[in-house]
Design an enzyme around this catalytic site. Structure first.
Site, short mmCIF file in Angstrom:
data_model
loop_
_atom_site.label_atom_id
_atom_site.label_comp_id
_atom_site.label_asym_id
_atom_site.label_seq_id
_atom_site.Cartn_x
_atom_site.Cartn_y
_atom_site.Cartn_z
CG ASP A 83 -5.74 -7.00 2.47
OD1 ASP A 83 -6.48 -6.19 3.05
OD2 ASP A 83 -4.85 -7.64 3.06
CD GLU A 99 -5.51 -1.81 2.53
OE1 GLU A 99 -5.89 -1.38 3.62
OE2 GLU A 99 -4.87 -2.88 2.44
C1 GLC Z 1 -5.93 -4.43 5.09
C2 GLC Z 1 -7.35 -4.63 5.56
C3 GLC Z 1 -7.34 -4.77 7.05
C4 GLC Z 1 -6.52 -5.99 7.41
C5 GLC Z 1 -5.13 -5.91 6.81
C6 GLC Z 1 -4.46 -7.24 6.84
O1 GLC Z 1 -5.38 -3.26 5.55
O2 GLC Z 1 -8.15 -3.57 5.13
O3 GLC Z 1 -8.64 -4.87 7.57
O4 GLC Z 1 -6.42 -6.10 8.80
O5 GLC Z 1 -5.15 -5.53 5.46
O6 GLC Z 1 -5.02 -8.10 5.90
#
Ligand code: GLC
Ligand code: MG
Ligand code: CA
Length: 608
Positions: free
Chosen positions: A246, A321
């Site tokens: 993440d 991500e």
């Molecule tokens: C990522 C997640 C999102 C979250 C953010 C902070 O982008 O997909 O849902 O709010 O990280 O953890």
């Protein structure tokens, strides 16, 4: 006959490789006079051509009637996942959390959130899924912890070992008024406002790239990096097959040691559409994409590979991500000729760069962009939605659902499905009063909250047309059910003669074809609105997707398309198409084919 005996012997003594050679050479013998030998199909690792299904656990299935999805709910619905044919699930965070950001604010990284179930429920889910051949990927949230975590409490108390666990900074004294406290820098959080939050206890600011309840770890502290490996190891031991990583673009912020002892202000970006307290108002050059983060990520890969080797397990995968420009995105794969990184960074190009307004040329360009920049030998992936973005049919047009699902299934590499895409679920309506997403609550008001809110993409899954769409027996659900569930639901789509579900399922099963798993790809715009994607492997059937992404009928000419030869039969088509499976598509007069708005057809052609 001999073939059968060899096969039996092969299985008995377990020398399947020998069988491959024997069968291969028999076929080779037959084809020897006709041209080149059939290509050897390189065996793929379990993840390289799989379909990953993202589950947002809160909204998948509620087993205990509290209006909130849970692990038992997922366990009971694994049949659906087996039925559609996916290979792995990635669950958004299931760990203990005050739920400010619905699990992305973790207070205990080693335990399961009670409303989602127990550790035993998790273990049962892993066992059931593995027995069914489904891998389990967890969400790994390394950038921050909840302000309720023990880590943060200890750091607040300056407990030895934890003092520098988070990014603490002294206030700046206002030169004009010594009693005035100023934030260390002008950095802005992703959810709006300063990244700096004052702590009365420590008499210092701490940094948060997201909500103030999500405190950023200090990755310059080796103790933090070490703890991250402990967490990774812990869930590997519990059976996780990998992680989605993440928010990794945020792992590091500029180091005051490199900037004369201060946190440097960021220049203004010049984006006039943003408010001064909105992320992107400044350039974010000191708060995102810092080059140091890649080494940490490469360390994680080394650790995951090492764990696999030591434990003789299957490959543990890491998926990053990273919303970043194409060059910085590709660096997540690793360095060519150097260290490996994630197995892949998610490909958000289809979300960020395509919409209902895109032409066929835009599709071709955006798809080729990823494949062009991807370092050689890596695996591509295709994402049309997730819990942070408006749902796929809502960003495109609803008549494009089958075409878009077909596209992700036919492209080379891994396809990723966000729960509900297989039935064409659209954004749900969530009123301001019902809005719970911190991004919207922090930055929005009744007039503009939908610009920020991620709730519409998170409303519960539509199982059937009963109360709460079969999601929960409770009188209320944590987010309202989308109003269109009576029309768009799994049960109805299973019963219907044609449905998104049926197209999706048949396209997944097509992925077993060698042309899809091992073939080359050719993608080209045939007109402003229609493109063709061809998957081709010598001596195997060829498959092609014809997709009209425009909003009117379109007639295209197949005459100049190489690699396709007659007879062309329809393997699958959009629910609104007049073509049915098995139809032959005549080249007609000079190979002209007409497609309705949004219509997609998947064609099978004989080997060339
Ligand atoms: C990522 C997640 C999102 C979250 C953010 C902070 O982008 O997909 O849902 O709010 O990280 O953890
Ligand atoms: Mg529940
Ligand atoms: Ca950070």
């Amino acid at each position: 006959m001999m073939y059968t005996i060899w096969r039996v012997v092969g299985i008995t003594i377990g020398v399947t490789a020998v069988v491959g050679v024997v069968v291969g050479s028999l076929t080779w013998g037959i084809l020897a006079n006709r041209g080149p030998p059939p290509p050897e199909l390189k065996p793929l690792d379990w993840w390289e051509h799989t379909v990953i299904y993202q589950i947002y656990p809160r909204s998948f299935k509620d087993s205990d009637g509290d209006g909130i999805g849970d692990l038992k709910g997922i366990s009971t619905q694994l049949d659906h996942l087996v039925d559609i044919g996916i290979g792995a699930i990635w669950m958004s965070p299931i760990f203990v959390s005050p739920m400010v950001d619905f699990g992305y604010d973790i207070s205990d990284f080693y335990n399961i959130q009670a409303e989602y179930g127990t550790m035993a429920d998790f273990e049962e889910l892993v066992k059931k899924a593995h027995d069914l051949g489904i891998k389990i990927l967890l969400d790994y949230v390394p950038n921050h912890a909840s302000d309720q975590s023990e880590y943060f409490k200890r750091s607040l108390a300056r407990e030895p070992g934890y003092e520098n666990f988070f990014v603490w900074a002294d206030p700046i004294i206002d030169p004009n008024n010594a009693s005035n406290r100023l934030v260390p820098s002008n950095w802005i959080s992703e959810f709006g406002g300063s990244v700096w939050e004052w702590s009365e206890i420590r008499q210092q600011y701490y940094l948060h790239q997201f909500a103030k309840e999500q405190v950023d770890f200090n990755f310059r502290d080796p103790a933090v990096r070490n703890e991250m490996l402990n967490i990774m190891k812990y869930w590997f031991e519990k059976g996780a097959d990998g992680y989605r990583l993440d928010a990794v673009v945020h792992l590091f912020e500029a180091d005051p040691n490199d900037h004369g002892g201060v946190y440097p202000d960021e220049p203004l970006s010049g984006n006039m559409f943003l408010n001064p307290d909105q992320a992107g108002y400044t350039t974010q050059e000191y708060t995102k994409h810092l080059i140091e983060l890649y080494d940490v990520l490469y360390d994680w890969r080394e650790f995951a590979d090492g764990w696999k080797d030591e434990n003789n397990s299957e490959t543990k995968i890491l998926l990053a991500e990273a919303y970043a420009n194409i060059t910085m995105t590709m660096l997540y794969y690793g360095v060519e000729g150097g260290r490996d990184g994630a197995h892949f960074p998610f490909n958000f190009e289809l979300i960020n760069s395509l919409s209902a307004k895109s032409s066929a040329r835009d599709f071709v360009y955006v798809i080729k962009r990823w494949l062009t920049y991807m370092p050689s030998g890596r695996v591509a992936n295709w994402v049309f939605g997730n819990h942070d973005k408006n749902r796929m049919p809502s960003r495109f047009r609803t008549n494009m659902v089958d075409g878009l699902n077909s596209l992700s299934m036919l492209l080379p590499g891994v396809a990723i499905t966000y729960q509900g895409e297989e039935i064409g679920m659209r954004d749900g309506y969530v009123s301001w009063e019902d809005t719970v997403d911190v991004a919207a609550c922090n930055q929005g008001n009744p007039d503009n909250y939908l610009e920020y809110s991620r709730d519409p993409a998170r409303t519960p899954f539509h199982w059937d047309n009963t109360t709460n769409a079969g999601f929960s027996t409770n009188s209320t659900t944590w987010l309202p059910i989308a109003l269109d569930y009576t029309e768009i639901n799994l049960k109805a789509q299973k019963e219907a003669k044609r449905s998104h579900y049926k197209v999706y399922k048949s396209l997944i099963s097509l992925r077993k074809q060698p042309a899809l798993s091992h073939g080359s790809y050719h993608i080209q715009a045939l007109s402003e609105n229609t493109f063709i994607l061809i998957r081709h492997l010598i001596t195997h059937d060829t498959y092609a997707l014809l997709f009209n992404v425009g909003s009117e009928d379109d007639t295209v000419d197949l005459d100049n398309v190489t690699l396709l030869r007659e007879p062309l039969t329809v393997y699958a088509s959009s629910v609104h198409s007049s073509r049915v499976d098995g139809d032959t598509v005549p080249w007609g007069e000079r190979g002209r084919v007409t497609l309705q708005a949004g219509e997609a057809i998947v064609l099978r052609a004989p080997p060339t």
